[in-house]
Scaffold this motif. Structure first.
Motif, PDB file in Angstrom:
ATOM      1  N   GLN A 441    -100.036 -96.509  27.495  1.00  0.00           N
ATOM      2  CA  GLN A 441     -98.944 -96.070  26.619  1.00  0.00           C
ATOM      3  C   GLN A 441     -98.399 -97.221  25.777  1.00  0.00           C
ATOM      4  O   GLN A 441     -98.256 -97.099  24.550  1.00  0.00           O
ATOM      5  CB  GLN A 441     -97.825 -95.456  27.459  1.00  0.00           C
ATOM      6  CG  GLN A 441     -96.591 -95.072  26.653  1.00  0.00           C
ATOM      7  CD  GLN A 441     -95.414 -95.982  26.946  1.00  0.00           C
ATOM      8  OE1 GLN A 441     -95.068 -96.216  28.100  1.00  0.00           O
ATOM      9  NE2 GLN A 441     -94.790 -96.497  25.902  1.00  0.00           N
ATOM     10  N   ALA A 445     -99.004 -98.057  21.600  1.00  0.00           N
ATOM     11  CA  ALA A 445     -97.873 -98.245  20.685  1.00  0.00           C
ATOM     12  C   ALA A 445     -97.978 -99.593  19.990  1.00  0.00           C
ATOM     13  O   ALA A 445     -97.759 -99.702  18.779  1.00  0.00           O
ATOM     14  CB  ALA A 445     -96.566 -98.135  21.449  1.00  0.00           C
ATOM     15  N   GLN A 446     -98.322-100.650  20.749  1.00  0.00           N
ATOM     16  CA  GLN A 446     -98.413-101.982  20.149  1.00  0.00           C
ATOM     17  C   GLN A 446     -99.532-102.065  19.119  1.00  0.00           C
ATOM     18  O   GLN A 446     -99.426-102.804  18.130  1.00  0.00           O
ATOM     19  CB  GLN A 446     -98.636-103.038  21.238  1.00  0.00           C
ATOM     20  CG  GLN A 446     -97.409-103.297  22.083  1.00  0.00           C
ATOM     21  CD  GLN A 446     -97.520-104.537  22.954  1.00  0.00           C
ATOM     22  OE1 GLN A 446     -96.549-104.947  23.568  1.00  0.00           O
ATOM     23  NE2 GLN A 446     -98.692-105.139  23.019  1.00  0.00           N
ATOM     24  N   SER A 448    -100.627 -99.494  17.328  1.00  0.00           N
ATOM     25  CA  SER A 448    -100.474 -98.461  16.309  1.00  0.00           C
ATOM     26  C   SER A 448    -100.151 -99.068  14.949  1.00  0.00           C
ATOM     27  O   SER A 448     -99.384-100.029  14.845  1.00  0.00           O
ATOM     28  CB  SER A 448     -99.357 -97.492  16.712  1.00  0.00           C
ATOM     29  OG  SER A 448     -99.111 -96.553  15.682  1.00  0.00           O
ATOM     30  N   ARG A 455     -90.275-100.459  17.025  1.00  0.00           N
ATOM     31  CA  ARG A 455     -90.740 -99.305  17.775  1.00  0.00           C
ATOM     32  C   ARG A 455     -91.869 -99.706  18.720  1.00  0.00           C
ATOM     33  O   ARG A 455     -92.095 -99.051  19.734  1.00  0.00           O
ATOM     34  CB  ARG A 455     -91.244 -98.220  16.810  1.00  0.00           C
ATOM     35  CG  ARG A 455     -90.187 -97.672  15.844  1.00  0.00           C
ATOM     36  CD  ARG A 455     -89.209 -96.732  16.527  1.00  0.00           C
ATOM     37  NE  ARG A 455     -89.875 -95.820  17.428  1.00  0.00           N
ATOM     38  CZ  ARG A 455     -90.608 -94.752  17.053  1.00  0.00           C
ATOM     39  NH1 ARG A 455     -90.766 -94.483  15.764  1.00  0.00           N
ATOM     40  NH2 ARG A 455     -91.160 -93.981  17.950  1.00  0.00           N
ATOM     41  N   LYS A 456     -92.576-100.774  18.402  1.00  0.00           N
ATOM     42  CA  LYS A 456     -93.652-101.235  19.280  1.00  0.00           C
ATOM     43  C   LYS A 456     -93.106-102.014  20.474  1.00  0.00           C
ATOM     44  O   LYS A 456     -93.604-101.888  21.586  1.00  0.00           O
ATOM     45  CB  LYS A 456     -94.630-102.130  18.504  1.00  0.00           C
ATOM     46  CG  LYS A 456     -95.370-101.408  17.390  1.00  0.00           C
ATOM     47  CD  LYS A 456     -96.326-102.353  16.683  1.00  0.00           C
ATOM     48  CE  LYS A 456     -97.081-101.625  15.572  1.00  0.00           C
ATOM     49  NZ  LYS A 456     -98.078-102.499  14.923  1.00  0.00           N
ATOM     50  N   SER A 464     -91.104 -94.066  28.952  1.00  0.00           N
ATOM     51  CA  SER A 464     -92.239 -94.818  29.504  1.00  0.00           C
ATOM     52  C   SER A 464     -92.441 -94.543  30.987  1.00  0.00           C
ATOM     53  O   SER A 464     -93.589 -94.392  31.441  1.00  0.00           O
ATOM     54  CB  SER A 464     -92.043 -96.315  29.262  1.00  0.00           C
ATOM     55  OG  SER A 464     -90.836 -96.768  29.844  1.00  0.00           O
ATOM     56  N   LEU A 579     -98.516 -90.575  21.552  1.00  0.00           N
ATOM     57  CA  LEU A 579     -98.221 -91.927  22.035  1.00  0.00           C
ATOM     58  C   LEU A 579     -98.238 -92.951  20.905  1.00  0.00           C
ATOM     59  O   LEU A 579     -97.540 -93.970  20.964  1.00  0.00           O
ATOM     60  CB  LEU A 579     -99.224 -92.337  23.112  1.00  0.00           C
ATOM     61  CG  LEU A 579     -99.162 -91.595  24.453  1.00  0.00           C
ATOM     62  CD1 LEU A 579    -100.320 -92.034  25.339  1.00  0.00           C
ATOM     63  CD2 LEU A 579     -97.834 -91.836  25.148  1.00  0.00           C
ATOM     64  N   LYS A 580     -99.032 -92.702  19.886  1.00  0.00           N
ATOM     65  CA  LYS A 580     -99.135 -93.648  18.777  1.00  0.00           C
ATOM     66  C   LYS A 580     -97.866 -93.675  17.936  1.00  0.00           C
ATOM     67  O   LYS A 580     -97.684 -94.570  17.106  1.00  0.00           O
ATOM     68  CB  LYS A 580    -100.343 -93.295  17.906  1.00  0.00           C
ATOM     69  CG  LYS A 580    -101.668 -93.517  18.630  1.00  0.00           C
ATOM     70  CD  LYS A 580    -102.829 -92.785  17.975  1.00  0.00           C
ATOM     71  CE  LYS A 580    -103.146 -93.317  16.605  1.00  0.00           C
ATOM     72  NZ  LYS A 580    -104.349 -92.659  16.026  1.00  0.00           N
ATOM     73  N   GLU A 581     -96.959 -92.714  18.181  1.00  0.00           N
ATOM     74  CA  GLU A 581     -95.688 -92.701  17.464  1.00  0.00           C
ATOM     75  C   GLU A 581     -94.630 -93.558  18.156  1.00  0.00           C
ATOM     76  O   GLU A 581     -93.513 -93.701  17.668  1.00  0.00           O
ATOM     77  CB  GLU A 581     -95.176 -91.269  17.314  1.00  0.00           C
ATOM     78  CG  GLU A 581     -96.080 -90.392  16.468  1.00  0.00           C
ATOM     79  CD  GLU A 581     -95.467 -89.035  16.165  1.00  0.00           C
ATOM     80  OE1 GLU A 581     -94.248 -88.860  16.389  1.00  0.00           O
ATOM     81  OE2 GLU A 581     -96.194 -88.159  15.705  1.00  0.00           O
ATOM     82  N   GLY A 582     -94.971 -94.142  19.297  1.00  0.00           N
ATOM     83  CA  GLY A 582     -94.065 -95.065  19.965  1.00  0.00           C
ATOM     84  C   GLY A 582     -93.040 -94.392  20.854  1.00  0.00           C
ATOM     85  O   GLY A 582     -92.839 -93.172  20.812  1.00  0.00           O
TER      86      GLY A 582
END
Length: 602
Positions: A441, A445-446, A448, A455-456, A464, A579-582
């Motif tokens: 997760q 995000a990091q 993305s 947001r990362k 989380s 998940l890629k949206e943070g």
């Protein structure tokens, strides 16, 4: 997250353009570019006040190289200055008209504003560093606890300049300790002092940090070993030892003396109710941790119901395994000590345990493509919690990787006693802390390119930890548990449900540490030492324990709604692409999943 990261993750924002040149908002609105610049300016302003975060993210290089030799102040004055910066940042973000933003820009603005408003409550309303961490020095917090680990794990050593920066920071450890000593004395006068047993644990850990000869101190050994590994010439041992002997140890002695002096003055009890404004602090902590408006009593009742439901499910599994006598907790306790379930409580036994965790990560990696369209590339290491802090440390926790890939993510496990970790219980922990839990997760995000940097690096515990608990469930769907390991997975869920009962019990019903520990042992079957360490964490880091199950409820509810709406169109891989949206508050998460579901219906 410690208070040193508060500024950059709470008041800082985003879009580190020089580091992340590919960042862009999809379908940008007219105001997105201006918002992006604002995020960048706030991020840069705040990052320079948190050199520790810069190192954790791998941003202490090039023009920012000077940060690598710095530590941020640990003073009330810095807290007040940080609050002023945060309020200024909040005002500038609120001045942005959301009507001028794209949908993704609106989400980014909403999430950052929510995060800033939530995290400034502690300083603004109570003049403390955190509502979830109201004590400056305790068994899991304070510079004595955080800085040795930070220097060892986040401060990278690749050349002589890095070694010099390490020495600079090592010298500042003494200053940071003295700042904590000064502030703890002042905060104790206001009633913010950890419970007596917490101070006892703290003093024990300080004594372990202080005991070795300077050259054998872990902060010295970390530099010496890593410099030798990179063949960096220099008298690193002699220079670091002198700093420890002349500056760090005397500062630590002063802190030990203060904590011994304060120990008899601390208020009785274990929960937030013992504090001035304790009820308000706990309410704020619970809202911050869960990103919901549930009252403590509502959370307590949800916990009791979840405990009952999970106990019934475990009863069926345990009976099928031939465990029929006694309560579910008693049967789990009996399972915990079966010889075939226990690793030897020796260093070879610990090595064997960690090897099994690595094997579990490898096996899960092969299963992930069945459930995820995007997988992380950042490496993950598994390490034991350093022995000098293991008495008060959590049972397991995760440290994110550096954004630039210079340092891997680390999954720490407390191996003070391997008896705390029966074999059947370990897979669910690995799926929680590693894959597909925190590591997947946070790494997605990091990595993305769709969200700004804050947001990362920012986060919401309910999101989380809820995801990590959902990951344990997903592992079951992927067929990862074998035999009695499924009892370990359900026991993990039961453990998190019991936390709802225990946390609210401690902080609003005046449960003692002993009563809470007894409830945990009898309900979950976890060993008494492990249960007590957990309860001690809930006493001093209030509300956070409730984020796991409340977050899990939100994730599963959102997925069930999406599946019901989409029917045959539902794609688990696409669902997980959110998940890629943070990380985001649970209310915004459920809204975003509903919006993504609507788009998938088109």
């Amino acid at each position: 997250m410690d208070r040193r990261q508060f500024v950059a993750t709470a008041g800082a924002a985003t879009a580190y353009a020089a580091f992340n040149p590919t960042f862009a908002f999809a379908q940008a609105g007219s105001g997105d570019a201006a918002l992006n610049v604002l995020f960048e300016n706030i991020f840069q302003e705040n990052l320079k006040h948190s050199p520790e975060l810069a190192s954790s993210l791998g941003l202490d290089k090039g023009p920012n190289a000077a940060w690598k030799g710095m530590l941020s102040p640990s003073t009330a004055a810095e807290r007040h200055a940080s609050l002023a910066r945060t309020k200024k940042a909040l005002a500038s973000l609120k001045a942005v008209d959301p009507k001028t933003l794209s949908p993704s820009g609106q989400v980014n603005r909403d999430v950052v504003i929510y995060q800033i408003e939530s995290r400034m409550v502690a300083a603004d309303k109570f003049d403390i560093d955190g509502v979830q961490r109201p004590y400056r020095i305790f068994q899991q917090g304070g510079n004595y606890f955080e800085l040795p680990d930070f220097l060892n794990t986040a401060h990278t050593i690749n050349n002589s300049a890095d070694c010099e920066a390490y020495l600079s920071r090592l010298e500042q450890v003494a200053t940071a300790l003295d700042q904590d000593t000064t502030e703890q004395k002042a905060e104790a006068a206001r009633g913010y002092l950890a419970p007596g047993w917490s101070i006892d644990l703290t003093l024990g850990q300080m004594a372990k940090l202080r005991a070795p000869a300077p050259e054998a101190n872990t902060m010295v050994e970390s530099l010496v070993k890593r410099a030798a590994a990179k063949q960096i010439a220099g008298d690193w041992s002699g220079r670091a030892s002198k700093i420890v002997a002349d500056k760090v140890y005397p500062a630590l002695d002063r802190q030990i003396a203060l904590m011994k002096q304060l120990r008899p003055t601390t208020a009785a009890g274990d929960g937030a109710w013992r504090l001035k404004d304790g009820a308000a602090i706990y309410a704020a902590a619970l809202e911050q941790a869960t990103t919901t408006k549930f009252t403590p009593e509502e959370v307590h009742q949800i916990g009791l119901q979840q405990v009952a439901d999970l106990t019934a499910k475990l009863d069926v599994i345990l009976k099928a395994a031939g465990l029929t006598q006694g309560s579910v907790g008693a049967r789990l306790s009996a399972l915990n000590v079966r010889p075939e379930q226990v690793y030897a409580n020796t260093d070879p036994g610990r090595a064997e345990l960690i090897a099994s965790l690595n094997a579990g990560i490898k096996a899960m990696s092969a299963r992930l493509p069945r459930a995820f369209a995007t997988l992380p590339t950042q490496p993950l290491e598994i390490r034991r919690v350093p022995p000098e802090i293991q008495d008060g440390a959590s049972n397991g926790y995760y440290n994110r990787a550096a954004l630039d890939g210079s340092r891997p993510a680390i999954y720490f496990i407390n191996l003070k006693d391997t008896g705390d970790w029966p074999k059947y219980s370990l897979p669910s922990l690995t799926y929680h802390e590693g894959l597909p839990g925190h590591h997947l997760q946070i790494s997605l995000a990091q990595e993305s390119k769709d969200i700004p940097t804050l947001r990362k690096i920012g986060g919401f515990s309910a999101y989380s930890e809820g995801w990590a608990l959902y990951s344990e469930q997903l592992a079951d769907e992927l067929g990862a548990y074998e035999g009695i390991e499924k009892a370990g997975y359900l026991q993990s869920f039961l453990f998190r449900a019991a936390r709802l009962v225990v946390d609210t019990g401690i902080h609003t019903k005046q449960w003692s540490r002993e009563k809470a520990t007894q409830y945990m042992v009898e309900t979950t079957g976890f060993a008494q030492p492990r249960s007590q360490r957990e309860v001690e964490r809930y006493c001093t880091q209030i509300g956070q324990a409730c984020s796991y199950k409340m977050g899990h409820i939100a994730w599963t509810r959102a997925r069930e709604t999406a599946q019901k709406t989409l029917g045959a169109k539902f794609d688990i891989k696409q669902f997980h692409e959110v998940l890629k949206e943070g990380a985001m508050p649970l209310t915004i998460l459920e809204k975003r999943i509903a919006e993504r579901t609507k788009e998938a219906m088109a």
